[in-house]
Design a protein around this motif. Structure first.
Motif, PDB file in Angstrom:
ATOM      1  N   LEU A 122       0.734  -1.352  -0.068  1.00 56.62           N
ATOM      2  CA  LEU A 122       0.102  -0.152   0.084  1.00 56.62           C
ATOM      3  C   LEU A 122       0.807   1.405   0.080  1.00 56.62           C
ATOM      4  CD1 LEU A 122      -3.031  -1.323   2.212  1.00 56.62           C
ATOM      5  CD2 LEU A 122      -2.827  -1.390  -0.191  1.00 56.62           C
ATOM      6  N   SER A 123       0.344   2.353  -0.457  1.00 57.12           N
ATOM      7  CA  SER A 123       1.101   3.417  -0.889  1.00 57.12           C
ATOM      8  C   SER A 123       1.604   4.185   0.401  1.00 57.12           C
ATOM      9  CB  SER A 123       0.213   4.462  -1.612  1.00 57.12           C
ATOM     10  OG  SER A 123      -0.810   5.061  -0.951  1.00 57.12           O
ATOM     11  N   ASP A 145       5.877  -9.017   7.428  1.00 59.20           N
ATOM     12  CA  ASP A 145       7.315  -8.548   7.431  1.00 59.20           C
ATOM     13  C   ASP A 145       7.635  -7.300   7.250  1.00 59.20           C
ATOM     14  OD1 ASP A 145       8.012 -11.336   7.518  1.00 59.20           O
ATOM     15  OD2 ASP A 145       8.118 -11.733   5.464  1.00 59.20           O
ATOM     16  N   GLY A 146       6.768  -6.347   8.189  1.00 60.85           N
ATOM     17  CA  GLY A 146       6.778  -4.887   7.989  1.00 60.85           C
ATOM     18  C   GLY A 146       6.461  -4.054   6.868  1.00 60.85           C
ATOM     19  N   THR A 147       5.817  -4.768   5.884  1.00 68.37           N
ATOM     20  CA  THR A 147       5.221  -4.267   4.675  1.00 68.37           C
ATOM     21  C   THR A 147       4.018  -4.250   4.893  1.00 68.37           C
ATOM     22  OG1 THR A 147       6.921  -4.775   3.202  1.00 68.37           O
ATOM     23  CG2 THR A 147       4.975  -4.344   2.186  1.00 68.37           C
ATOM     24  N   LEU A 148       2.940  -2.882   4.727  1.00 66.11           N
ATOM     25  CA  LEU A 148       1.721  -2.698   4.906  1.00 66.11           C
ATOM     26  C   LEU A 148       1.008  -3.138   3.651  1.00 66.11           C
ATOM     27  CD1 LEU A 148      -0.855  -1.834   6.668  1.00 66.11           C
ATOM     28  CD2 LEU A 148      -0.579   0.545   5.455  1.00 66.11           C
ATOM     29  N   TYR A 149       0.076  -4.261   3.562  1.00 66.82           N
ATOM     30  CA  TYR A 149      -0.482  -4.896   2.687  1.00 66.82           C
ATOM     31  C   TYR A 149      -2.230  -4.452   2.779  1.00 66.82           C
ATOM     32  CZ  TYR A 149       3.749  -7.162   0.943  1.00 66.82           C
ATOM     33  OH  TYR A 149       4.959  -7.328   0.680  1.00 66.82           O
ATOM     34  N   GLY A 150      -2.632  -4.537   3.980  1.00 67.95           N
ATOM     35  CA  GLY A 150      -4.145  -4.422   4.000  1.00 67.95           C
ATOM     36  C   GLY A 150      -4.647  -3.297   5.021  1.00 67.95           C
ATOM     37  N   VAL A 151      -5.800  -3.011   4.885  1.00 65.47           N
ATOM     38  CA  VAL A 151      -6.206  -1.872   5.577  1.00 65.47           C
ATOM     39  C   VAL A 151      -7.888  -2.558   6.198  1.00 65.47           C
ATOM     40  CG1 VAL A 151      -7.747   0.242   5.782  1.00 65.47           C
ATOM     41  CG2 VAL A 151      -5.462   0.192   4.358  1.00 65.47           C
ATOM     42  N   TYR A 152      -7.956  -2.478   7.620  1.00 61.82           N
ATOM     43  CA  TYR A 152      -9.088  -3.068   8.074  1.00 61.82           C
ATOM     44  C   TYR A 152     -10.023  -2.226   8.249  1.00 61.82           C
ATOM     45  CZ  TYR A 152      -6.964  -7.582   9.076  1.00 61.82           C
ATOM     46  OH  TYR A 152      -6.275  -8.825   8.941  1.00 61.82           O
ATOM     47  N   GLY A 326     -12.406  -9.248  11.440  1.00 58.59           N
ATOM     48  CA  GLY A 326     -12.466  -8.026  10.532  1.00 58.59           C
ATOM     49  C   GLY A 326     -12.110  -8.424   8.948  1.00 58.59           C
ATOM     50  N   ASP A 327     -12.318  -7.504   8.225  1.00 59.09           N
ATOM     51  CA  ASP A 327     -12.034  -7.490   6.800  1.00 59.09           C
ATOM     52  C   ASP A 327     -11.258  -6.593   6.376  1.00 59.09           C
ATOM     53  OD1 ASP A 327     -14.509  -9.635   5.744  1.00 59.09           O
ATOM     54  OD2 ASP A 327     -15.135  -8.367   7.559  1.00 59.09           O
ATOM     55  N   ALA A 328     -10.108  -6.783   5.858  1.00 57.18           N
ATOM     56  CA  ALA A 328      -9.203  -6.128   5.145  1.00 57.18           C
ATOM     57  C   ALA A 328      -9.064  -5.679   3.814  1.00 57.18           C
ATOM     58  CB  ALA A 328      -7.739  -6.445   5.592  1.00 57.18           C
ATOM     59  N   ALA A 329      -8.983  -4.637   3.314  1.00 59.76           N
ATOM     60  CA  ALA A 329      -8.807  -4.110   1.875  1.00 59.76           C
ATOM     61  C   ALA A 329      -7.406  -4.504   1.477  1.00 59.76           C
ATOM     62  CB  ALA A 329      -9.368  -2.790   1.616  1.00 59.76           C
ATOM     63  N   VAL A 330      -7.056  -5.213   0.316  1.00 64.01           N
ATOM     64  CA  VAL A 330      -5.876  -5.248  -0.313  1.00 64.01           C
ATOM     65  C   VAL A 330      -5.806  -5.129  -1.751  1.00 64.01           C
ATOM     66  CG1 VAL A 330      -5.038  -6.886   1.304  1.00 64.01           C
ATOM     67  CG2 VAL A 330      -6.283  -8.037  -0.719  1.00 64.01           C
ATOM     68  N   VAL A 331      -4.645  -4.699  -2.289  1.00 61.72           N
ATOM     69  CA  VAL A 331      -4.868  -4.411  -3.951  1.00 61.72           C
ATOM     70  C   VAL A 331      -4.050  -5.492  -4.536  1.00 61.72           C
ATOM     71  CG1 VAL A 331      -3.777  -2.836  -5.360  1.00 61.72           C
ATOM     72  CG2 VAL A 331      -4.831  -1.980  -3.493  1.00 61.72           C
ATOM     73  N   ALA A 340      -6.742   3.330  -9.379  1.00 62.20           N
ATOM     74  CA  ALA A 340      -8.083   3.392  -8.973  1.00 62.20           C
ATOM     75  C   ALA A 340      -8.177   2.732  -7.488  1.00 62.20           C
ATOM     76  CB  ALA A 340      -9.203   3.090  -9.832  1.00 62.20           C
ATOM     77  N   ALA A 341      -7.548   1.614  -7.700  1.00 58.58           N
ATOM     78  CA  ALA A 341      -7.658   0.470  -6.348  1.00 58.58           C
ATOM     79  C   ALA A 341      -6.902   1.097  -4.897  1.00 58.58           C
ATOM     80  CB  ALA A 341      -6.827  -0.818  -6.754  1.00 58.58           C
ATOM     81  N   MET A 342      -5.990   1.818  -5.540  1.00 57.74           N
ATOM     82  CA  MET A 342      -5.249   2.198  -4.340  1.00 57.74           C
ATOM     83  C   MET A 342      -5.929   3.513  -3.629  1.00 57.74           C
ATOM     84  SD  MET A 342      -2.427   1.619  -2.782  1.00 57.74           S
ATOM     85  CE  MET A 342      -1.538   0.723  -3.876  1.00 57.74           C
ATOM     86  N   ALA A 343      -6.618   4.140  -4.795  1.00 52.22           N
ATOM     87  CA  ALA A 343      -7.521   5.213  -4.260  1.00 52.22           C
ATOM     88  C   ALA A 343      -8.679   4.952  -3.359  1.00 52.22           C
ATOM     89  CB  ALA A 343      -8.125   6.105  -5.419  1.00 52.22           C
ATOM     90  N   LEU A 344      -9.541   3.608  -3.822  1.00 53.39           N
ATOM     91  CA  LEU A 344     -10.412   2.931  -2.959  1.00 53.39           C
ATOM     92  C   LEU A 344      -9.895   2.823  -1.649  1.00 53.39           C
ATOM     93  CD1 LEU A 344     -13.184   2.232  -2.569  1.00 53.39           C
ATOM     94  CD2 LEU A 344     -12.440  -0.142  -3.470  1.00 53.39           C
ATOM     95  N   VAL A 345      -8.643   2.118  -1.352  1.00 56.11           N
ATOM     96  CA  VAL A 345      -8.164   1.729  -0.211  1.00 56.11           C
ATOM     97  C   VAL A 345      -7.992   3.004   0.805  1.00 56.11           C
ATOM     98  CG1 VAL A 345      -6.333   0.404   0.926  1.00 56.11           C
ATOM     99  CG2 VAL A 345      -7.143  -0.595  -1.068  1.00 56.11           C
ATOM    100  N   GLU A 346      -7.449   3.935  -0.080  1.00 53.95           N
ATOM    101  CA  GLU A 346      -7.227   5.027   0.838  1.00 53.95           C
ATOM    102  C   GLU A 346      -8.556   5.822   1.234  1.00 53.95           C
ATOM    103  OE1 GLU A 346      -4.751   9.536   0.878  1.00 53.95           O
ATOM    104  OE2 GLU A 346      -4.814   8.269  -0.966  1.00 53.95           O
ATOM    105  N   PHE A 347      -9.522   5.630   0.476  1.00 55.53           N
ATOM    106  CA  PHE A 347     -10.880   6.182   1.077  1.00 55.53           C
ATOM    107  C   PHE A 347     -11.300   5.334   2.113  1.00 55.53           C
ATOM    108  CE2 PHE A 347     -15.639   5.844   0.328  1.00 55.53           C
ATOM    109  CZ  PHE A 347     -15.788   7.245   0.626  1.00 55.53           C
ATOM    110  N   LEU A 348     -11.097   4.013   1.965  1.00 50.32           N
ATOM    111  CA  LEU A 348     -11.398   3.140   3.155  1.00 50.32           C
ATOM    112  C   LEU A 348     -10.972   3.448   4.437  1.00 50.32           C
ATOM    113  CD1 LEU A 348     -11.955  -0.282   1.190  1.00 50.32           C
ATOM    114  CD2 LEU A 348     -13.784   1.386   1.858  1.00 50.32           C
ATOM    115  N   THR A 349      -9.649   4.075   4.505  1.00 52.36           N
ATOM    116  CA  THR A 349      -8.812   4.341   5.783  1.00 52.36           C
ATOM    117  C   THR A 349      -9.695   5.627   6.619  1.00 52.36           C
ATOM    118  OG1 THR A 349      -7.467   5.797   4.778  1.00 52.36           O
ATOM    119  CG2 THR A 349      -6.787   3.561   4.887  1.00 52.36           C
TER     120      THR A 349
END
Length: 449
Positions: A122-123, A145-152, A326-331, A340-349
């Motif tokens: 994730l960005s 491993d220290g890299t963010l992949y999902g937003v709950y 919980g349910d996490a958004a991943v790209v 657009a996918a990254m924009a959606l995940v940012e919106f979900l935060t």
């Protein structure tokens, strides 16, 4: 921290979106609407989002997607995967038809996707928003491993015991604060002529939740984390002690609706029905905040009035537990619309996104920026508030962190072994040994694969 707009403003944006285009509750795209001009560069892109939700949950999530469309101009299409999200997503990737965003329901599945190199990190903008809006524990569950992949985005409070106030009043008991008080209250309810608990033993996942709440409170979060990662064995004395504690309830047939055999023949919706249905058979049912949806929608109960809850009580000298799912958004890397996918995940935060579903019910958010007033009833506000107040002491459902062969398979692993324990809770040490044998095999296979 991103500040949320009021529910009224979000609803207005949603109304505009619906006026200018079609909804995608049935799988079709949403036409662009609204927005602030800057984000209109996403217009013309169609974003495919996959998740386990169907029915009312899918419709409510679609309202969140509609709000995103209104804001950005991006179209959306939701695809329901059913429960086996890993298999469905894998098939779509192989077929060259990968969704752009997946709402992943388990930490273990997120970790599996990352190990298979399916995910895009994730960005920095998303990470900054997560840092501002979430307790650090949630970032940890979304990282590998220290890299963010999902937003709950959607969470549940799985440390709630739901009850009929009439039944407890008739027995002359008040909501308990400790596990010993819970057992005493259960005996008083049973003595008054109604079984104390409806236990959904047919669905093994509910039994894992019982165990996790007892274990987190009694053994503490450090032990919980180690057991979740299989860094200590299931034969550890702390596991045996938690099983002994749980057996005090499970071994007493008169406390369970239908006894142990009846519990083993009761699925989760049936357990809610036994407490809140037209012919109540029990006074209490343990499970997460999602009990409220069934009690309200299926049986017409007024939440907070004739259906309410108390927090799962503290065990021994431990603190009251807060177990969550919980349910996490991943790209997905293979998705065709990364921007657009990254924009959606940012919106979900954002609190803005969470507030859309919060107003509809059946939802709580781990986002600490969400105004509690956004929730549709006082009970949801209470469950959301306890989740937020728990902060970093929240622990994610342990079985959801394990390989599916151990923690997420019907008729096998932890589900089956705890069903056997409910059937005969007389030997906790034997059950612990069976759990360890199954866990060792599942983790060994997962590490090899």
């Amino acid at each position: 921290m991103t500040r949320r707009r009021s529910t009224t403003v979000c609803a207005t944006a949603l109304t505009a979106a619906l006026a200018l285009g079609t909804t995608a509750c049935g799988g079709g795209p949403v036409a662009p609407a609204g927005g602030d001009g800057k984000d209109k560069e996403l217009a013309g892109q169609t974003l495919t989002v996959a998740g386990v939700w169907s029915g009312a949950e899918q419709k409510n999530f679609q309202k969140v997607l509609d709000a995103f469309s209104a804001k950005t101009g991006a179209q959306t299409r939701f695809v329901s995967t059913g429960d086996n999200v890993s298999t469905v997503v894998g098939s779509k990737i192989e077929g060259g038809n990968a969704p752009d965003v997946v709402m992943v329901p388990q930490v273990g599945v997120l970790q599996q996707f990352a190990a298979k190199k399916w995910l895009t990190p994730l960005s920095k903008d998303v990470e900054k928003s997560v840092d501002g809006n979430y307790a650090p524990v949630w970032k940890g569950y979304g990282s590998v491993d220290g890299t963010l992949y999902g937003v709950y985005f959607k969470a549940s409070n799985k440390s709630t015991v739901w009850y009929s106030p009439d039944v407890l009043d008739q027995a002359g008991v008040k909501p308990p604060k400790t596990y010993d008080e819970l057992l005493a209250a259960a005996r008083a309810v049973a003595d008054s002529g109604t079984a104390a608990f409806a236990v959904a033993g047919e669905d093994g996942w509910t039994l894992t939740d019982w165990f996790e709440n007892v274990y987190l409170s009694q053994a503490g979060p450090e032990k919980y984390d180690k057991l979740a990662k299989h860094e200590i064995k299931w034969t550890d004395p702390s596991v045996v002690e938690a099983l002994k504690t749980l057996s005090k309830l499970f071994a007493d047939d008169k406390l369970l609706a239908g006894g142990r055999n009846g519990a083993l023949a009761t699925d989760f919706p049936g357990s809610v029905e036994k407490v809140f249905g037209p012919k109540p058979e029990a006074g209490m049912v343990y499970e997460g905040d999602f009990v409220a949806g069934i009690a309200k929608d299926e049986f017409g109960r007024k939440i907070g009035d004739d259906a309410t809850f108390f927090p799962f009580p503290a065990v021994g000298r431990g603190k009251a537990p807060v177990v969550s799912g919980g349910d996490a958004a991943v790209v997905l890397k293979d998705g065709k619309n990364q921007k657009a996918a990254m924009a959606l995940v940012e919106f979900l935060t954002t609190a803005e996104a969470a507030s859309v579903w919060a107003a509809e019910g059946g939802f709580i958010s781990p986002n600490k920026g969400v105004d509690l007033g956004a929730y549709g009833d006082t009970t949801l506000r209470s469950t959301a508030e306890s989740l937020i107040k728990a902060g970093d002491s929240v622990r994610f459902d342990m079985s959801d962190q394990a390989p599916a062969a151990f923690g997420g398979t019907k008729g096998a692993g932890e589900w089956k072994i705890l069903q056997d324990f409910l059937r005969d809770p007389s030997d906790p040490a034997r059950t612990a040994a069976e759990l360890e044998a199954a866990a060792a095999k599942a983790y060994r296979t997962a590490n090899q694969g």
